[in-house]
Design a protein around this motif. Structure first.
Motif, PDB file in Angstrom:
ATOM      1  N   ARG A  87      44.596  11.385 -22.211  1.00 50.40           N
ATOM      2  CA  ARG A  87      45.472  10.661 -21.285  1.00 50.40           C
ATOM      3  C   ARG A  87      46.021  11.598 -20.223  1.00 50.40           C
ATOM      4  O   ARG A  87      46.111  11.227 -19.045  1.00 50.40           O
ATOM      5  CB  ARG A  87      46.619  10.000 -22.053  1.00 50.40           C
ATOM      6  N   GLU A  88      46.402  12.803 -20.637  1.00 49.13           N
ATOM      7  CA  GLU A  88      46.944  13.756 -19.666  1.00 49.13           C
ATOM      8  C   GLU A  88      45.873  14.149 -18.654  1.00 49.13           C
ATOM      9  O   GLU A  88      46.150  14.248 -17.448  1.00 49.13           O
ATOM     10  CB  GLU A  88      47.467  14.996 -20.392  1.00 49.13           C
ATOM     11  N   ILE A  89      44.640  14.366 -19.129  1.00 51.79           N
ATOM     12  CA  ILE A  89      43.556  14.724 -18.213  1.00 51.79           C
ATOM     13  C   ILE A  89      43.274  13.589 -17.234  1.00 51.79           C
ATOM     14  O   ILE A  89      43.099  13.812 -16.027  1.00 51.79           O
ATOM     15  CB  ILE A  89      42.284  15.084 -19.020  1.00 51.79           C
ATOM     16  N   GLU A  90      43.260  12.362 -17.739  1.00 53.73           N
ATOM     17  CA  GLU A  90      42.999  11.216 -16.866  1.00 53.73           C
ATOM     18  C   GLU A  90      44.131  11.022 -15.866  1.00 53.73           C
ATOM     19  O   GLU A  90      43.891  10.725 -14.684  1.00 53.73           O
ATOM     20  CB  GLU A  90      42.824   9.960 -17.722  1.00 53.73           C
ATOM     21  N   ALA A  91      45.374  11.184 -16.323  1.00 52.23           N
ATOM     22  CA  ALA A  91      46.509  11.052 -15.400  1.00 52.23           C
ATOM     23  C   ALA A  91      46.467  12.147 -14.335  1.00 52.23           C
ATOM     24  O   ALA A  91      46.743  11.885 -13.154  1.00 52.23           O
ATOM     25  CB  ALA A  91      47.823  11.128 -16.183  1.00 52.23           C
TER      26      ALA A  91
END
Length: 581
Positions: free
Chosen positions: A181-185
Motif C-alpha cells: 500500500r505504501e509503495i502504491e501510494a
C-alpha cells in the motif's frame, strides 16, 4: 487428595484456556492491522507489542531486507539500541539471518558473541538465547523478526515454537500488505507530482517564477525538509541558487558558489562525475556543506538537457537514509524535466533579448526616418516651394513684359507657368505626406481632416471623419504613430479595398485613445488576427511597442474594420502603474 488434584487440574485448564484465548486474540488483532492505513513502521511497532505480550518476550525488532541485500530496521519493542546505522546492515554480517532464509522459525541458543564471531548483528545487551523468524511474502523473505526475554536464557516448547512461527507468517503477510500500500501510494503521489510539475513547466517560462514554484511543490509532495535548484552559469562557471524551499531558505536565493571540485560541495561533485550523489547520514560526513544543519540525509541529481548538465536538483531530509534507489530513479526523471525547462527558458530569453535588440534598432531607424522626413518636408516647403513660387512670380512679370511678343513665346510662358504651378502643388503634397506641418502646429485632428480631404479629392472616395474634442494624444511620437496608421489604412483602401466610402473615428474614453478606419470594400480573408501586408505588419509592431493593440475585423464582401486602442497614460507620457515599460 482427589479434591486438591481436581482443583489443580481445573486451574491448569483455566490457565490453558486463558492462554489460548490470548493467543487467538493476538491473531485477531494482528490480522486487523492488514487493513490499517498507518505507515509500516507504526504497524510494525503495534505488531511487536502484541507479539511480545503473547509470547512473553521482553524485546523484539523487525528488520526488512532490501533489494540491495541489506537489512534495515523497521520497528522495535523493549530496551534495544535507539539508533542503528541508517544505511542498514549487510545480510552477510548476520549468520542467524542467513540461517533463517532457509527456515521458517528458529530458537537460537548462544546468539551473542561466540568464539571468534558474532552470531547476529543485533547490538542487544546480554544476548543469550534468541528467537528468529523470516517474514515472507509471495516472492520470498521480506525481512526478519528477532525476539528474546531480556537477555535471560529460555527454552521454547514445540507448541510455543509453532505458535511463534504461525504469528511470524501472519506478521509477514500483514507487513507485505502494508508495504505494498505504501509503495502504491508513493507511486500515485510521484505520478501526481510529475503531472503537476509538467503543467507548471508548460504554463510558465520565467525561471524566476517557475523554479521556486517547483521546489515548493516537490517539498510539499515529498515532505522533504528542503529542496534546492542550483543553475550552472555558462559564462562564470558558477552555480547560483535559483529556487529554494525550506525553513529560512529565502536567504539562499541568489547565493553563488564555485563549480570546481571540492569535498564539501556536492553539486560540484555531481557536475564533474555526471552521476547523482546520495548521502544516507550527513552526521558521518561532517565535511559536506548542508543547506540545513539539522538535515540527516541528502540527494543531489544533475539536471540535463541534450546531454549537458545545466544545474543540480537537491533534496535534504531530517531522516537518515530517507532516499532509496526508487527515489533516485524518480527524481532523475523530474530533474530531466526541469533541465529541459531551463534550456527552453534560456532559448526563449535569448530570443527575447535579440527581439528587444531588433526592436530598439527598429525604433531608432523609425525615429531617424521620421526626423529625415521632417527635414525633407521642411526643405521642400521652405526651399523648393518658395523657389518655385519665386519662379512663378518672375514668369508672371515676364508675361507682362512680353505682351507684344509672338504667340509662340506667350504660349511657352503660359505652359511653363502651368508646369510650375503643378510642381508647387506636388511639392506641397509630397511635403505634407512626408510630415504635415500642421500635425506639429495644430494637432492630429486638423492634420487628419486635411489629409482626408486631399485623399477624397485625389481618389474620389469620400471620407467621413468623426473626432471628439480631445485633439488626440499629447505626445508627438504618438500623434505621428496614429497619423501614420490612418495614412497606411487609407493607402490600403485605395490599393485593395475597391471601397465606395470610408469612415474614420478618433475618440478618447475610459483611459484609452481609440482610432478606427472602416470601409465598405471587398474585405479580405482572415488568417487568425494577423495583418495582411508588410505595411500593416510593421504598423502592428509599432502600435504594440507603444503599449497598444491593432485589431482587424474583415469578411469577404463585407468590408474591413481596423481599430487601434492605445492606453491614454502611454499616449500622454505619464508613467504606467503596471510596471516598467
Amino acid at each position: 487428595m482427589s479434591s486438591i488434584a481436581d482443583h489443580r487440574s481445573k486451574r491448569d485448564l483455566e490457565r490453558s484456556l486463558a492462554r489460548d484465548l490470548t493467543r487467538m486474540r493476538a491473531f485477531y488483532k494482528i490480522s486487523l492491522l492488514a487493513s490499517s492505513e498507518a505507515k509500516p513502521g507504526e504497524i510494525g511497532a503495534r505488531i511487536l507489542g502484541e507479539f511480545t505480550r503473547t509470547m512473553e518476550f521482553r524485546r523484539a525488532e523487525i528488520w526488512l531486507l532490501g533489494k540491495d541485500r541489506r537489512l534495515r530496521r523497521l520497528a522495535w519493542h523493549g530496551r534495544v539500541p535507539a539508533r542503528v546505522a541508517p544505511e542498514g546492515m549487510p545480510l552477510r554480517r548476520c549468520a542467524f539471518g542467513r540461517v533463517l532464509m532457509r527456515r521458517q522459525g528458529l530458537q537460537y541458543a548462544d546468539a551473542g558473541v561466540g568464539p571468534g564471531r558474532r552470531r547476529c548483528h543485533l547490538g542487544w545487551d546480554r544476548m543469550t538465547t534468541l528467537f528468529g523468524a523470516a517474514l515472507r511474502g509471495q516472492n520470498g523473505p521480506i525481512g526478519f523478526l528477532f525476539a528474546d526475554r531480556g537477555g535471560r536464557a529460555f527454552q521454547m516448547g514445540a507448541r510455543d515454537l509453532e505458535l511463534a512461527k504461525a504469528l511470524a507468517g501472519l506478521i509477514g503477510e500483514v507487513l507485505k500488505s502494508s508495504l505494498n500500500r505504501e509503495i502504491e501510494a508513493k507511486r500515485r503521489s510521484d505520478l501526481l507530482l510529475l503531472n503537476k510539475a509538467g503543467r507548471a513547466i508548460s504554463s510558465e517560462e520565467r525561471l524566476s517564477i517557475l523554479l521556486p514554484r517547483l521546489t515548493r511543490m516537490v517539498r510539499l509532495a515529498t515532505r522533504a525538509h528542503g529542496a534546492v535548484i542550483a543553475l550552472l552559469e555558462e559564462g562564470s562557471r558558477e552555480f547560483v541558487v535559483a529556487g529554494v524551499a525550506g525553513p529560512g531558505g529565502a536567504r539562499y536565493m541568489g547565493y553563488r558558489f564555485p563549480s570546481r571540485p571540492h569535498r564539501s560541495a556536492l553539486s560540484a561533485r555531481v557536475l564533474h562525475s555526471g552521476a547523482p550523489v546520495r548521502i544516507d547520514d550527513l552526521v558521518r560526513h561532517p565535511e559536506v556543506c548542508a543547506y540545513w544543519p539539522e538535515a540527516r540525509s541528502a540527494l543531489v541529481i544533475p539536471m540535463r538537457s541534450r546531454g549537458r548538465i545545466l544545474g543540480t536538483f537537491r533534496l535534504e531530509s531530517l531522516r537518515p537514509a530517507a532516499f532509496d534507489d526508487e527515489d533516485l530513479a524518480y527524481f532523475s526523471i523530474l530533474a530531466e524535466q526541469i533541465g529541459h525547462a531551463v534550456r527552453r527558458a534560456r532559448v526563449i530569453e535569448d530570443l527575447n533579448h535579440k527581439q528587444n535588440d531588433l526592436r530598439a534598432v527598429s525604433e531608432s531607424l523609425e525615429r531617424r526616418l521620421e526626423e529625415e522626413r521632417r527635414r525633407i518636408a521642411l526643405e521642400l516647403h521652405d526651399e523648393l516651394a518658395q523657389s518655385m513660387t519665386a519662379a512663378k512670380i518672375n514668369l508672371g512679370l515676364l508675361g507682362d513684359l512680353t505682351r507684344e511678343a509672338a504667340p509662340e513665346v506667350r504660349r511657352a510662358i503660359r505652359e511653363t507657368e502651368a508646369v510650375i504651378l503643378r510642381t508647387i502643388d506636388d511639392t506641397r503634397r509630397i511635403s505634407m505626406d512626408l510630415r504635415p506641418v500642421m500635425l506639429d502646429e495644430l494637432g492630429l485632428v486638423p492634420a487628419l481632416r486635411w489629409y482626408a480631404n486631399n485623399f477624397a479629392r485625389r481618389t474620389g472616395i469620400p471620407v467621413d471623419i468623426q473626432a471628439d474634442g480631445s485633439g488626440g494624444p499629447a505626445r508627438s511620437e504618438f500623434k505621428t504613430l496614429l497619423f501614420r496608421f490612418f495614412q497606411e489604412a487609407l493607402t490600403n483602401v485605395v490599393r485593395h479595398a475597391r471601397a465606395q466610402q470610408v469612415r474614420i473615428g478618433l475618440t478618447g474614453m475610459n483611459g484609452t485613445v481609440k482610432a478606427v478606419v472602416v470601409d465598405d470594400g471587398v474585405g479580405m480573408k482572415q488568417n487568425g488576427d494577423r495583418p495582411h501586408g508588410l505595411g500593416l505588419l510593421g504598423m502592428r509592431e509599432r502600435i504594440e511597442r507603444a503599449g497598444g493593440r491593432l485589431t482587424i475585423i474583415s469578411r469577404p464582401g463585407r468590408g474591413t474594420r481596423l481599430e487601434v486602442n492605445l492606453p491614454h497614460r502611454a499616449a500622454e507620457g505619464r508613467p504606467s502603474q503596471e510596471g516598467p515599460a
